[in-house]
Design a protein around this motif. Structure first.
Motif, PDB file in Angstrom:
ATOM      1  N   ALA A   3       0.837  -1.197   0.000  1.00  0.00           N
ATOM      2  CA  ALA A   3       0.000   0.000   0.000  1.00  0.00           C
ATOM      3  C   ALA A   3       0.872   1.248   0.000  1.00  0.00           C
ATOM      4  N   GLY A   4       1.982   1.204   0.700  1.00  0.00           N
ATOM      5  CA  GLY A   4       2.894   2.342   0.733  1.00  0.00           C
ATOM      6  C   GLY A   4       3.446   2.657  -0.635  1.00  0.00           C
ATOM      7  N   PHE A   5       3.834   1.630  -1.383  1.00  0.00           N
ATOM      8  CA  PHE A   5       4.373   1.881  -2.713  1.00  0.00           C
ATOM      9  C   PHE A   5       3.280   2.300  -3.680  1.00  0.00           C
ATOM     10  N   LEU A   6       2.085   1.756  -3.530  1.00  0.00           N
ATOM     11  CA  LEU A   6       0.976   2.217  -4.365  1.00  0.00           C
ATOM     12  C   LEU A   6       0.710   3.682  -4.058  1.00  0.00           C
ATOM     13  N   LEU A   7       0.786   4.013  -2.794  1.00  0.00           N
ATOM     14  CA  LEU A   7       0.629   5.398  -2.392  1.00  0.00           C
ATOM     15  C   LEU A   7       1.648   6.272  -3.107  1.00  0.00           C
ATOM     16  N   LEU A   8       2.895   5.837  -3.132  1.00  0.00           N
ATOM     17  CA  LEU A   8       3.931   6.594  -3.831  1.00  0.00           C
ATOM     18  C   LEU A   8       3.588   6.750  -5.296  1.00  0.00           C
ATOM     19  N   PHE A  65       1.180  10.291 -16.708  1.00  0.00           N
ATOM     20  CA  PHE A  65       1.686   8.921 -16.699  1.00  0.00           C
ATOM     21  C   PHE A  65       2.723   8.871 -15.594  1.00  0.00           C
ATOM     22  N   LEU A  66       2.668   7.827 -14.771  1.00  0.00           N
ATOM     23  CA  LEU A  66       3.619   7.678 -13.686  1.00  0.00           C
ATOM     24  C   LEU A  66       4.079   6.238 -13.628  1.00  0.00           C
ATOM     25  N   LYS A  67       5.378   6.067 -13.504  1.00  0.00           N
ATOM     26  CA  LYS A  67       5.955   4.734 -13.303  1.00  0.00           C
ATOM     27  C   LYS A  67       6.808   4.791 -12.049  1.00  0.00           C
ATOM     28  N   VAL A  68       6.582   3.841 -11.164  1.00  0.00           N
ATOM     29  CA  VAL A  68       7.330   3.761  -9.916  1.00  0.00           C
ATOM     30  C   VAL A  68       7.979   2.391  -9.840  1.00  0.00           C
ATOM     31  N   THR A  69       9.278   2.375  -9.584  1.00  0.00           N
ATOM     32  CA  THR A  69       9.989   1.110  -9.403  1.00  0.00           C
ATOM     33  C   THR A  69      10.704   1.164  -8.067  1.00  0.00           C
ATOM     34  N   GLY A  70      10.639   0.058  -7.333  1.00  0.00           N
ATOM     35  CA  GLY A  70      11.221   0.076  -6.008  1.00  0.00           C
ATOM     36  C   GLY A  70      11.685  -1.280  -5.547  1.00  0.00           C
ATOM     37  N   PRO A  71      12.354  -1.287  -4.412  1.00  0.00           N
ATOM     38  CA  PRO A  71      12.872  -2.527  -3.836  1.00  0.00           C
ATOM     39  C   PRO A  71      11.768  -3.343  -3.173  1.00  0.00           C
ATOM     40  N   LEU A  72      12.155  -4.327  -2.408  1.00  0.00           N
ATOM     41  CA  LEU A  72      11.252  -5.180  -1.640  1.00  0.00           C
ATOM     42  C   LEU A  72      10.312  -5.985  -2.521  1.00  0.00           C
ATOM     43  N   ALA A  77       5.151  -0.295 -10.839  1.00  0.00           N
ATOM     44  CA  ALA A  77       3.725   0.039 -10.811  1.00  0.00           C
ATOM     45  C   ALA A  77       3.555   1.234 -11.721  1.00  0.00           C
ATOM     46  N   VAL A  78       2.464   1.276 -12.461  1.00  0.00           N
ATOM     47  CA  VAL A  78       2.205   2.407 -13.338  1.00  0.00           C
ATOM     48  C   VAL A  78       0.805   2.944 -13.078  1.00  0.00           C
ATOM     49  N   ALA A  79       0.641   4.223 -13.345  1.00  0.00           N
ATOM     50  CA  ALA A  79      -0.664   4.864 -13.232  1.00  0.00           C
ATOM     51  C   ALA A  79      -0.824   5.800 -14.413  1.00  0.00           C
ATOM     52  N   TYR A  80      -2.038   5.872 -14.895  1.00  0.00           N
ATOM     53  CA  TYR A  80      -2.367   6.784 -15.978  1.00  0.00           C
ATOM     54  C   TYR A  80      -3.702   7.441 -15.651  1.00  0.00           C
ATOM     55  N   GLY A  81      -3.796   8.739 -15.891  1.00  0.00           N
ATOM     56  CA  GLY A  81      -5.043   9.452 -15.669  1.00  0.00           C
ATOM     57  C   GLY A  81      -5.277  10.452 -16.770  1.00  0.00           C
ATOM     58  N   ASP A  82      -6.544  10.715 -17.036  1.00  0.00           N
ATOM     59  CA  ASP A  82      -6.889  11.651 -18.107  1.00  0.00           C
ATOM     60  C   ASP A  82      -7.769  12.800 -17.625  1.00  0.00           C
ATOM     61  N   GLY A  83      -7.848  12.999 -16.320  1.00  0.00           N
ATOM     62  CA  GLY A  83      -8.681  14.059 -15.770  1.00  0.00           C
ATOM     63  C   GLY A  83     -10.074  13.597 -15.409  1.00  0.00           C
ATOM     64  N   SER A  84     -10.509  12.458 -15.963  1.00  0.00           N
ATOM     65  CA  SER A  84     -11.834  11.944 -15.617  1.00  0.00           C
ATOM     66  C   SER A  84     -11.764  10.573 -14.959  1.00  0.00           C
TER      67      SER A  84
END
Length: 195
Positions: A3-8, A65-72, A77-84
């Motif tokens: 959840a912490g990394f999803l939060l990030l 567009f957001l890409k987050v890569t981390g340890p553990l 994880a990626v996220a995409y949003g278009d305002g709606s």
């Protein structure tokens, strides 16, 4: 920790639409930035967990567009949003869809995170329409901001293409602490890797 990394992932997504009229880009006022590409590292700590991850955040008007890569073992994880709407995809191909990132993460993980405000805070300015207390440094840059129950310390700025932009921030709320180090800012870069 998941959840912490999803939060990030979503924290830096800029899911909110840019809500106010902004000055022309030529003014080099960060409020005028409607597109950017940034890369950096983020760390999160609360009473139960801590961790860090690398991020890539691309913003184009209301889209991101957001890409987050981390340890553990989190992988990417990626996220995409278009305002709606917002779509988040985790390493295990779990997909979550919601109207806003803030609502999505609150519903699935119980976290209250200032996603809407991060679009503004990442540029070193208070979010419009929300009460805030701000302290500025000798150069007139935002140094400390208190807004929506968060305190944001802007610890360093650097110049990128004529803009003075934050490169080191610390956000705190109660027992939560988020540290952000931006290694590369490309203001005005409007390309998205997804969408």
């Amino acid at each position: 920790m998941r959840a912490g990394f999803l939060l990030l992932c979503v924290l830096f997504s800029g899911c909110a639409a840019l809500r106010t009229a902004t000055p022309p880009l030529a003014d080099r006022d960060p409020a005028g930035l409607r597109c950017w590409h940034m890369e950096g590292k983020v760390g999160v700590r609360d009473e139960h967990d801590s961790g860090s991850a690398h991020f890539l955040w691309q913003q184009r008007e209301r889209e991101f567009f957001l890409k987050v890569t981390g340890p553990l073992g989190m992988g990417a994880a990626v996220a995409y949003g278009d305002g709606s709407s917002v779509v988040m995809r985790l390493k295990d191909d779990q997909v979550m869809v919601g109207r806003t990132a803030q609502a999505l993460v609150a519903q699935h993980f119980g976290w209250r995170v200032p996603f809407d405000e991060m679009v503004w805070w990442a540029r070193g300015i208070p979010a419009p329409g929300n009460q805030s207390q701000a302290q500025r440094d000798a150069q007139g840059q935002l140094a400390v901001l208190r807004q929506d129950g968060w305190q944001v310390l802007f610890q360093a700025y650097e110049e990128f293409d004529g803009y003075q932009l934050p490169v080191k921030m610390e956000l705190t709320q109660d027992i939560r602490r988020v540290r952000v180090r931006i290694k590369d800012w490309l203001p005005g870069e409007c390309r998205l890797d997804a969408g």
